[in-house]
Write a protein that holds these residues in place. Structure first.
Motif, PDB file in Angstrom:
ATOM      1  N   TYR A 142       0.393   4.575  -2.247  1.00 47.80           N
ATOM      2  CA  TYR A 142       0.281   5.858  -1.546  1.00 47.80           C
ATOM      3  C   TYR A 142       1.353   6.845  -2.011  1.00 47.80           C
ATOM      4  O   TYR A 142       1.054   8.010  -2.299  1.00 47.80           O
ATOM      5  N   GLU A 180       0.826  -1.213   0.000  1.00 45.83           N
ATOM      6  CA  GLU A 180       0.000   0.000   0.000  1.00 45.83           C
ATOM      7  C   GLU A 180       0.858   1.260   0.000  1.00 45.83           C
ATOM      8  O   GLU A 180       0.444   2.295  -0.544  1.00 45.83           O
ATOM      9  N   VAL A 187      -5.257  11.214  -0.716  1.00 46.25           N
ATOM     10  CA  VAL A 187      -5.496   9.865  -0.197  1.00 46.25           C
ATOM     11  C   VAL A 187      -6.063   9.990   1.217  1.00 46.25           C
ATOM     12  O   VAL A 187      -5.317  10.214   2.167  1.00 46.25           O
ATOM     13  N   ILE A 211      -5.674   1.602   0.047  1.00 47.09           N
ATOM     14  CA  ILE A 211      -5.690   3.050   0.219  1.00 47.09           C
ATOM     15  C   ILE A 211      -6.914   3.551  -0.543  1.00 47.09           C
ATOM     16  O   ILE A 211      -7.337   2.940  -1.529  1.00 47.09           O
ATOM     17  N   PHE A 270      -5.335   5.042   4.505  1.00 42.47           N
ATOM     18  CA  PHE A 270      -4.266   4.068   4.278  1.00 42.47           C
ATOM     19  C   PHE A 270      -4.452   2.993   5.338  1.00 42.47           C
ATOM     20  O   PHE A 270      -4.153   3.208   6.502  1.00 42.47           O
ATOM     21  N   THR A 274      -4.575  12.202   5.760  1.00 44.68           N
ATOM     22  CA  THR A 274      -4.707  10.759   5.595  1.00 44.68           C
ATOM     23  C   THR A 274      -4.856  10.072   6.939  1.00 44.68           C
ATOM     24  O   THR A 274      -4.087  10.340   7.869  1.00 44.68           O
ATOM     25  N   ARG A 300       0.513  10.348  -3.978  1.00 42.01           N
ATOM     26  CA  ARG A 300       0.885  11.650  -3.418  1.00 42.01           C
ATOM     27  C   ARG A 300       1.852  12.390  -4.345  1.00 42.01           C
ATOM     28  O   ARG A 300       1.768  13.617  -4.507  1.00 42.01           O
TER      29      ARG A 300
END
Length: 434
Positions: free
Chosen positions: A29, A25, A39, A71, A42, A58, A33
Protein backbone atom coordinates in the motif's frame (compact mmCIF):
# COMPACT_ATOMS: atom_id res chain seq x y z
CA UNK A 1 -4.77 -23.08 34.24
CA UNK A 2 -3.02 -25.10 31.52
CA UNK A 3 -6.04 -24.76 29.20
CA UNK A 4 -6.11 -21.01 29.82
CA UNK A 5 -2.40 -20.67 29.00
CA UNK A 6 -2.92 -22.78 25.87
CA UNK A 7 -5.67 -20.42 24.70
CA UNK A 8 -3.48 -17.43 25.55
CA UNK A 9 -0.72 -18.84 23.37
CA UNK A 10 -3.13 -19.29 20.47
CA UNK A 11 -4.40 -15.72 20.92
CA UNK A 12 -0.84 -14.33 20.91
CA UNK A 13 -0.07 -16.20 17.68
CA UNK A 14 -3.32 -15.10 15.98
CA UNK A 15 -2.67 -11.47 16.87
CA UNK A 16 0.89 -11.82 15.60
CA UNK A 17 -0.45 -13.42 12.42
CA UNK A 18 -2.94 -10.60 11.78
CA UNK A 19 -0.28 -7.98 12.41
CA UNK A 20 2.14 -9.77 10.06
CA UNK A 21 -0.48 -9.85 7.29
CA UNK A 22 -1.38 -6.18 7.80
CA UNK A 23 2.33 -5.31 7.88
CA UNK A 24 2.82 -7.15 4.56
CA UNK A 25 -0.07 -5.33 2.89
CA UNK A 26 1.10 -2.01 4.34
CA UNK A 27 4.31 -2.46 2.35
CA UNK A 28 2.38 -2.84 -0.91
CA UNK A 29 0.00 0.00 0.00
CA UNK A 30 2.70 2.49 0.99
CA UNK A 31 4.75 2.04 -2.17
CA UNK A 32 1.66 2.05 -4.40
CA UNK A 33 0.53 5.36 -2.90
CA UNK A 34 4.08 6.74 -3.10
CA UNK A 35 4.12 6.03 -6.84
CA UNK A 36 0.63 7.51 -7.37
CA UNK A 37 -1.38 4.29 -7.83
CA UNK A 38 -4.94 4.41 -6.46
CA UNK A 39 -5.74 1.64 -3.95
CA UNK A 40 -9.51 1.14 -3.44
CA UNK A 41 -9.16 -1.69 -0.86
CA UNK A 42 -6.82 -2.75 1.94
CA UNK A 43 -8.04 -6.00 3.52
CA UNK A 44 -6.64 -8.37 6.15
CA UNK A 45 -8.12 -11.83 5.61
CA UNK A 46 -10.51 -13.31 3.04
CA UNK A 47 -14.21 -14.08 2.91
CA UNK A 48 -17.01 -12.05 4.55
CA UNK A 49 -16.05 -8.63 5.87
CA UNK A 50 -16.20 -8.38 9.67
CA UNK A 51 -15.30 -4.70 9.89
CA UNK A 52 -14.32 -1.97 7.47
CA UNK A 53 -13.95 1.78 7.29
CA UNK A 54 -13.96 3.92 4.16
CA UNK A 55 -11.27 6.57 3.97
CA UNK A 56 -10.85 9.24 1.36
CA UNK A 57 -10.22 6.69 -1.39
CA UNK A 58 -9.40 3.37 0.36
CA UNK A 59 -11.61 0.94 2.24
CA UNK A 60 -9.67 -0.65 5.12
CA UNK A 61 -11.09 -3.76 6.75
CA UNK A 62 -10.79 -7.17 8.39
CA UNK A 63 -12.32 -10.29 6.90
CA UNK A 64 -13.40 -13.53 8.53
CA UNK A 65 -10.68 -15.94 7.33
CA UNK A 66 -7.20 -14.86 8.56
CA UNK A 67 -5.24 -16.87 5.99
CA UNK A 68 -3.87 -13.88 4.10
CA UNK A 69 -4.79 -10.44 2.88
CA UNK A 70 -4.71 -8.18 -0.16
CA UNK A 71 -4.77 -4.66 -1.49
CA UNK A 72 -6.62 -3.91 -4.71
CA UNK A 73 -4.86 -1.54 -7.09
CA UNK A 74 -6.46 0.10 -10.12
CA UNK A 75 -5.08 -1.16 -13.44
CA UNK A 76 -3.07 -4.19 -12.28
CA UNK A 77 -3.13 -5.49 -15.88
CA UNK A 78 -3.07 -3.55 -19.17
CA UNK A 79 -6.03 -3.57 -21.59
CA UNK A 80 -5.99 -5.93 -24.55
CA UNK A 81 -3.94 -5.35 -27.69
CA UNK A 82 -6.68 -3.09 -29.03
CA UNK A 83 -6.70 -1.02 -25.84
CA UNK A 84 -10.09 -2.35 -24.71
CA UNK A 85 -11.41 -4.56 -21.93
CA UNK A 86 -13.56 -7.10 -23.76
CA UNK A 87 -16.63 -9.02 -22.64
CA UNK A 88 -16.05 -12.50 -21.27
CA UNK A 89 -15.09 -15.07 -23.89
CA UNK A 90 -16.62 -18.54 -24.16
CA UNK A 91 -13.07 -19.94 -24.14
CA UNK A 92 -12.21 -20.91 -20.53
CA UNK A 93 -8.58 -19.78 -20.80
CA UNK A 94 -9.46 -16.57 -22.60
CA UNK A 95 -12.19 -16.00 -20.04
CA UNK A 96 -9.68 -16.19 -17.20
CA UNK A 97 -7.55 -13.53 -18.87
CA UNK A 98 -10.49 -11.23 -19.57
CA UNK A 99 -11.91 -11.65 -16.06
CA UNK A 100 -8.58 -10.61 -14.56
CA UNK A 101 -8.35 -7.66 -16.93
CA UNK A 102 -11.90 -6.54 -16.13
CA UNK A 103 -11.29 -6.79 -12.37
CA UNK A 104 -8.24 -4.55 -12.77
CA UNK A 105 -10.47 -1.76 -14.06
CA UNK A 106 -13.31 -1.99 -11.55
CA UNK A 107 -14.17 1.24 -9.75
CA UNK A 108 -12.33 3.28 -12.35
CA UNK A 109 -12.98 6.99 -11.72
CA UNK A 110 -12.41 10.05 -13.88
CA UNK A 111 -8.76 11.00 -13.57
CA UNK A 112 -7.63 7.46 -12.74
CA UNK A 113 -6.11 7.12 -16.20
CA UNK A 114 -2.89 8.52 -14.75
CA UNK A 115 -3.05 6.35 -11.60
CA UNK A 116 -3.07 2.87 -13.16
CA UNK A 117 -0.57 0.33 -11.83
CA UNK A 118 0.47 -1.02 -15.22
CA UNK A 119 1.44 2.47 -16.45
CA UNK A 120 4.20 2.76 -13.83
CA UNK A 121 7.77 2.04 -14.84
CA UNK A 122 8.84 -1.59 -14.33
CA UNK A 123 11.19 -0.76 -11.44
CA UNK A 124 8.37 0.98 -9.60
CA UNK A 125 6.04 -1.99 -10.10
CA UNK A 126 8.82 -4.30 -8.93
CA UNK A 127 9.28 -2.28 -5.74
CA UNK A 128 5.53 -2.16 -5.05
CA UNK A 129 5.32 -5.95 -5.25
CA UNK A 130 8.57 -6.53 -3.34
CA UNK A 131 7.54 -4.18 -0.54
CA UNK A 132 5.06 -6.72 0.90
CA UNK A 133 7.44 -9.67 1.44
CA UNK A 134 10.20 -7.16 2.14
CA UNK A 135 8.23 -5.88 5.13
CA UNK A 136 7.90 -9.47 6.39
CA UNK A 137 11.67 -9.87 6.12
CA UNK A 138 12.23 -6.62 8.04
CA UNK A 139 9.83 -7.77 10.76
CA UNK A 140 11.45 -11.21 10.98
CA UNK A 141 14.94 -9.74 11.25
CA UNK A 142 13.78 -7.21 13.87
CA UNK A 143 12.15 -9.90 16.03
CA UNK A 144 15.07 -12.31 15.67
CA UNK A 145 17.57 -9.61 16.70
CA UNK A 146 15.38 -8.52 19.60
CA UNK A 147 14.98 -12.06 20.93
CA UNK A 148 18.56 -13.20 20.39
CA UNK A 149 20.16 -10.07 21.83
CA UNK A 150 17.49 -9.17 24.39
CA UNK A 151 16.05 -12.40 25.77
CA UNK A 152 18.83 -14.76 24.75
CA UNK A 153 18.44 -18.35 23.63
CA UNK A 154 18.96 -21.74 25.22
CA UNK A 155 22.41 -22.78 24.08
CA UNK A 156 25.35 -24.89 25.17
CA UNK A 157 27.86 -23.01 27.34
CA UNK A 158 31.39 -23.48 28.62
CA UNK A 159 30.02 -24.69 31.96
CA UNK A 160 30.54 -28.40 32.72
CA UNK A 161 27.38 -30.47 33.12
CA UNK A 162 29.06 -33.86 33.59
CA UNK A 163 32.49 -35.44 33.22
CA UNK A 164 33.07 -38.73 31.39
CA UNK A 165 34.80 -41.44 33.39
CA UNK A 166 36.43 -43.11 30.39
CA UNK A 167 37.08 -42.75 26.69
CA UNK A 168 34.24 -44.17 24.56
CA UNK A 169 33.94 -43.59 20.82
CA UNK A 170 30.69 -41.72 20.23
CA UNK A 171 29.72 -44.22 17.55
CA UNK A 172 29.60 -46.84 20.37
CA UNK A 173 27.41 -44.79 22.69
CA UNK A 174 25.45 -45.36 24.78
CA UNK A 175 27.43 -47.88 26.85
CA UNK A 176 28.99 -47.95 30.30
CA UNK A 177 32.70 -47.84 31.03
CA UNK A 178 34.34 -51.25 31.13
CA UNK A 179 37.54 -52.62 32.62
CA UNK A 180 40.45 -51.67 30.39
CA UNK A 181 38.87 -48.46 29.06
CA UNK A 182 41.20 -45.45 29.09
CA UNK A 183 40.28 -42.82 31.71
CA UNK A 184 38.91 -39.65 30.18
CA UNK A 185 41.45 -36.77 30.12
CA UNK A 186 38.95 -34.42 31.82
CA UNK A 187 38.45 -36.80 34.76
CA UNK A 188 42.19 -37.42 35.07
CA UNK A 189 42.80 -33.65 35.14
CA UNK A 190 40.31 -33.14 37.97
CA UNK A 191 37.57 -31.33 36.00
CA UNK A 192 34.28 -31.33 37.94
CA UNK A 193 30.62 -30.79 37.12
CA UNK A 194 29.80 -27.13 37.79
CA UNK A 195 33.19 -25.82 36.67
CA UNK A 196 33.07 -23.02 34.10
CA UNK A 197 35.91 -23.14 31.57
CA UNK A 198 37.17 -19.60 30.95
CA UNK A 199 40.34 -20.30 28.95
CA UNK A 200 41.94 -23.15 27.00
CA UNK A 201 45.72 -23.25 26.61
CA UNK A 202 45.89 -19.66 27.84
CA UNK A 203 43.38 -18.36 25.25
CA UNK A 204 40.07 -17.00 26.65
CA UNK A 205 36.91 -18.81 25.50
CA UNK A 206 33.47 -17.25 25.82
CA UNK A 207 31.25 -19.70 23.94
CA UNK A 208 30.90 -23.44 23.50
CA UNK A 209 31.51 -23.44 19.74
CA UNK A 210 34.97 -21.86 20.16
CA UNK A 211 35.92 -24.14 23.06
CA UNK A 212 34.70 -27.23 21.22
CA UNK A 213 36.79 -26.42 18.15
CA UNK A 214 39.94 -25.75 20.20
CA UNK A 215 39.55 -29.06 22.03
CA UNK A 216 39.10 -30.93 18.75
CA UNK A 217 42.19 -29.28 17.25
CA UNK A 218 44.38 -30.34 20.20
CA UNK A 219 46.06 -33.61 21.19
CA UNK A 220 48.59 -33.85 24.00
CA UNK A 221 49.05 -31.60 27.06
CA UNK A 222 46.84 -28.51 27.42
CA UNK A 223 46.02 -26.14 30.26
CA UNK A 224 42.38 -25.57 31.20
CA UNK A 225 41.45 -22.51 33.25
CA UNK A 226 38.19 -22.93 35.17
CA UNK A 227 36.06 -20.89 37.53
CA UNK A 228 35.15 -23.14 40.47
CA UNK A 229 32.90 -21.61 43.12
CA UNK A 230 34.18 -18.13 42.29
CA UNK A 231 37.86 -19.06 42.29
CA UNK A 232 40.06 -19.36 39.21
CA UNK A 233 41.96 -22.64 38.88
CA UNK A 234 44.30 -24.03 36.25
CA UNK A 235 44.17 -27.72 35.37
CA UNK A 236 46.44 -29.71 33.07
CA UNK A 237 44.93 -32.35 30.81
CA UNK A 238 46.49 -34.75 28.29
CA UNK A 239 44.05 -34.80 25.38
CA UNK A 240 43.87 -37.88 23.16
CA UNK A 241 42.33 -38.66 19.79
CA UNK A 242 38.85 -40.18 19.76
CA UNK A 243 36.00 -40.79 17.35
CA UNK A 244 33.51 -37.96 17.90
CA UNK A 245 30.39 -36.68 16.16
CA UNK A 246 30.89 -34.30 13.27
CA UNK A 247 29.84 -30.73 14.13
CA UNK A 248 27.68 -28.40 12.07
CA UNK A 249 30.01 -25.43 12.63
CA UNK A 250 27.77 -23.87 15.28
CA UNK A 251 28.41 -26.24 18.17
CA UNK A 252 25.72 -28.73 17.17
CA UNK A 253 26.19 -32.24 15.83
CA UNK A 254 25.48 -33.94 12.52
CA UNK A 255 23.59 -37.13 13.32
CA UNK A 256 25.26 -40.36 12.21
CA UNK A 257 28.53 -38.76 11.05
CA UNK A 258 31.81 -39.10 12.96
CA UNK A 259 35.37 -37.77 12.72
CA UNK A 260 38.62 -38.38 14.57
CA UNK A 261 39.61 -35.39 16.70
CA UNK A 262 41.01 -34.26 20.04
CA UNK A 263 38.99 -35.45 23.05
CA UNK A 264 38.71 -34.07 26.59
CA UNK A 265 35.62 -35.86 27.88
CA UNK A 266 32.87 -33.73 29.35
CA UNK A 267 29.36 -32.59 28.45
CA UNK A 268 28.59 -28.85 28.35
CA UNK A 269 25.71 -27.40 30.33
CA UNK A 270 22.96 -25.47 28.61
CA UNK A 271 21.70 -22.06 29.62
CA UNK A 272 20.00 -18.90 28.38
CA UNK A 273 22.69 -16.80 26.73
CA UNK A 274 22.24 -13.37 25.15
CA UNK A 275 23.88 -13.13 21.75
CA UNK A 276 25.97 -10.24 20.52
CA UNK A 277 25.16 -8.63 17.18
CA UNK A 278 27.61 -10.79 15.21
CA UNK A 279 26.34 -14.02 16.77
CA UNK A 280 22.72 -12.96 16.16
CA UNK A 281 23.46 -12.22 12.49
CA UNK A 282 25.18 -15.61 12.10
CA UNK A 283 22.16 -17.37 13.61
CA UNK A 284 19.79 -15.48 11.31
CA UNK A 285 21.91 -16.50 8.34
CA UNK A 286 21.58 -20.13 9.43
CA UNK A 287 17.81 -19.70 9.80
CA UNK A 288 17.58 -18.20 6.31
CA UNK A 289 19.56 -21.10 4.85
CA UNK A 290 17.40 -23.61 6.71
CA UNK A 291 14.25 -21.84 5.49
CA UNK A 292 15.36 -21.98 1.85
CA UNK A 293 16.27 -25.67 2.20
CA UNK A 294 12.90 -26.39 3.82
CA UNK A 295 11.12 -24.63 0.94
CA UNK A 296 13.02 -26.74 -1.59
CA UNK A 297 12.23 -29.93 0.37
CA UNK A 298 8.45 -29.33 0.49
CA UNK A 299 7.62 -31.68 -2.44
CA UNK A 300 9.52 -34.51 -0.72
CA UNK A 301 7.46 -33.95 2.45
CA UNK A 302 4.08 -34.48 0.76
CA UNK A 303 4.02 -38.32 1.01
CA UNK A 304 4.85 -38.10 4.73
CA UNK A 305 2.12 -35.50 5.27
CA UNK A 306 -0.43 -37.69 3.51
CA UNK A 307 0.59 -40.71 5.57
CA UNK A 308 0.44 -38.69 8.81
CA UNK A 309 -3.01 -37.34 7.96
CA UNK A 310 -4.70 -40.40 6.46
CA UNK A 311 -2.39 -43.40 6.90
CA UNK A 312 -1.75 -43.36 10.62
CA UNK A 313 1.92 -42.54 10.14
CA UNK A 314 4.06 -40.52 12.51
CA UNK A 315 4.08 -36.74 12.00
CA UNK A 316 7.66 -35.61 11.54
CA UNK A 317 8.66 -32.62 13.71
CA UNK A 318 10.07 -30.77 10.67
CA UNK A 319 7.07 -31.40 8.41
CA UNK A 320 5.32 -28.32 6.95
CA UNK A 321 2.74 -26.63 9.18
CA UNK A 322 -0.10 -24.30 8.29
CA UNK A 323 -1.75 -21.55 10.28
CA UNK A 324 -3.78 -24.04 12.37
CA UNK A 325 -0.72 -26.11 13.23
CA UNK A 326 1.35 -23.04 14.07
CA UNK A 327 -1.47 -21.70 16.30
CA UNK A 328 -1.52 -25.04 18.15
CA UNK A 329 2.26 -24.84 18.64
CA UNK A 330 1.76 -21.28 19.90
CA UNK A 331 -0.63 -22.65 22.50
CA UNK A 332 1.83 -25.39 23.48
CA UNK A 333 4.58 -22.82 24.03
CA UNK A 334 2.63 -21.15 26.83
CA UNK A 335 2.14 -24.49 28.61
CA UNK A 336 5.86 -25.37 28.67
CA UNK A 337 7.55 -25.52 32.08
CA UNK A 338 9.97 -22.70 31.31
CA UNK A 339 10.26 -19.11 32.59
CA UNK A 340 7.62 -16.69 31.30
CA UNK A 341 10.32 -14.65 29.56
CA UNK A 342 11.33 -17.70 27.54
CA UNK A 343 7.70 -18.46 26.71
CA UNK A 344 7.40 -14.95 25.25
CA UNK A 345 10.75 -15.28 23.46
CA UNK A 346 9.76 -18.63 21.93
CA UNK A 347 6.37 -17.26 20.82
CA UNK A 348 8.13 -14.30 19.20
CA UNK A 349 10.49 -16.73 17.46
CA UNK A 350 7.45 -18.56 16.06
CA UNK A 351 6.00 -15.31 14.70
CA UNK A 352 9.38 -14.32 13.27
CA UNK A 353 9.67 -17.71 11.57
CA UNK A 354 6.21 -17.25 10.10
CA UNK A 355 7.27 -13.89 8.65
CA UNK A 356 10.44 -15.40 7.22
CA UNK A 357 8.33 -18.12 5.57
CA UNK A 358 6.00 -15.46 4.13
CA UNK A 359 8.98 -13.68 2.63
CA UNK A 360 10.49 -16.80 1.06
CA UNK A 361 7.14 -18.10 -0.20
CA UNK A 362 6.14 -14.81 -1.82
CA UNK A 363 9.50 -14.48 -3.54
CA UNK A 364 8.77 -17.54 -5.70
CA UNK A 365 8.53 -16.23 -9.30
CA UNK A 366 5.04 -17.64 -9.84
CA UNK A 367 1.68 -15.94 -10.27
CA UNK A 368 -0.43 -15.18 -8.31
CA UNK A 369 2.38 -14.65 -5.78
CA UNK A 370 4.18 -11.32 -5.48
CA UNK A 371 7.26 -12.92 -7.01
CA UNK A 372 5.30 -13.64 -10.21
CA UNK A 373 4.46 -9.95 -10.66
CA UNK A 374 8.07 -9.04 -9.87
CA UNK A 375 9.29 -11.49 -12.51
CA UNK A 376 6.88 -9.91 -15.02
CA UNK A 377 8.27 -6.43 -14.26
CA UNK A 378 11.85 -7.66 -14.66
CA UNK A 379 10.98 -9.37 -17.95
CA UNK A 380 9.37 -6.17 -19.26
CA UNK A 381 12.38 -4.12 -18.19
CA UNK A 382 14.78 -6.48 -19.95
CA UNK A 383 12.61 -6.60 -23.07
CA UNK A 384 12.43 -2.82 -23.29
CA UNK A 385 16.17 -2.44 -22.68
CA UNK A 386 16.88 -4.95 -25.47
CA UNK A 387 14.56 -3.07 -27.83
CA UNK A 388 16.31 0.19 -27.02
CA UNK A 389 19.79 -1.24 -27.62
CA UNK A 390 18.74 -2.84 -30.91
CA UNK A 391 16.79 0.31 -31.90
CA UNK A 392 13.52 -1.52 -32.19
CA UNK A 393 10.10 -0.11 -31.27
CA UNK A 394 9.18 -0.11 -27.60
CA UNK A 395 7.29 -3.41 -27.05
CA UNK A 396 5.11 -1.77 -24.38
CA UNK A 397 4.06 -3.25 -21.04
CA UNK A 398 4.31 -6.98 -20.55
CA UNK A 399 0.76 -8.35 -20.33
CA UNK A 400 0.85 -10.38 -17.12
CA UNK A 401 -2.87 -11.11 -17.55
CA UNK A 402 -2.00 -13.60 -20.30
CA UNK A 403 -0.39 -15.76 -17.60
CA UNK A 404 -3.60 -16.04 -15.57
CA UNK A 405 -4.37 -19.62 -16.72
CA UNK A 406 -0.97 -20.62 -15.29
CA UNK A 407 -1.77 -18.61 -12.14
CA UNK A 408 -4.99 -20.58 -11.67
CA UNK A 409 -3.08 -23.87 -11.94
CA UNK A 410 -0.47 -22.67 -9.42
CA UNK A 411 -3.23 -21.44 -7.10
CA UNK A 412 -4.97 -24.82 -7.39
CA UNK A 413 -1.77 -26.65 -6.41
CA UNK A 414 -1.28 -24.30 -3.45
CA UNK A 415 -4.87 -24.79 -2.32
CA UNK A 416 -4.55 -28.60 -2.47
CA UNK A 417 -1.29 -28.46 -0.51
CA UNK A 418 -2.85 -26.10 2.04
CA UNK A 419 -5.79 -28.45 2.54
CA UNK A 420 -3.43 -31.40 3.01
CA UNK A 421 -1.41 -29.48 5.62
CA UNK A 422 -4.64 -28.40 7.32
CA UNK A 423 -5.82 -32.01 7.52
CA UNK A 424 -2.48 -33.11 8.98
CA UNK A 425 -2.53 -30.21 11.47
CA UNK A 426 -5.98 -31.27 12.70
CA UNK A 427 -5.68 -35.07 12.59
CA UNK A 428 -2.02 -35.55 13.53
CA UNK A 429 -0.51 -32.24 14.63
CA UNK A 430 3.07 -31.37 15.51
CA UNK A 431 3.15 -31.00 19.31
CA UNK A 432 5.69 -29.55 21.71
CA UNK A 433 4.11 -31.29 24.68
CA UNK A 434 2.52 -34.67 25.25
Amino acid sequence: MTALMFLLGILVFVLGLLFSIAWHELGHYSLARLFGVRVPQFMVGFGPTLWSRHGKETEVGIKAIPFGGYIRMIGMFPPGDDGKVRQRSTSPFRGMIEDARAAAFEELRPGDEKRLFYTRKPWKRFLVMFAGPGMNLVLAVGIFLGVLMGFGVNTQTTAVASVSECVIAQSEEPRDCQAGDTPAPAAAAGLLAGDVITAFDGQPVGDWGTLQQRIRDTTGPATITVDRDGQSMELTADLIENQVARTDGSGGYVEGEFVTAGFLGFSPASGIVQQDFGQAVDRMGDMMTTGVEAMIDIPSKIPGLWDAAFGGGEREPDSPMGVVGAARVGGDIFTLDIPASQQVATALFLIAGFNLSLFLFNMLPLLPLDGGHMAGALWESGRRAFAKVTRRPDPGPFDVAKLMPVAYVVAGVFICFTLLVLAADIINPVRLTG
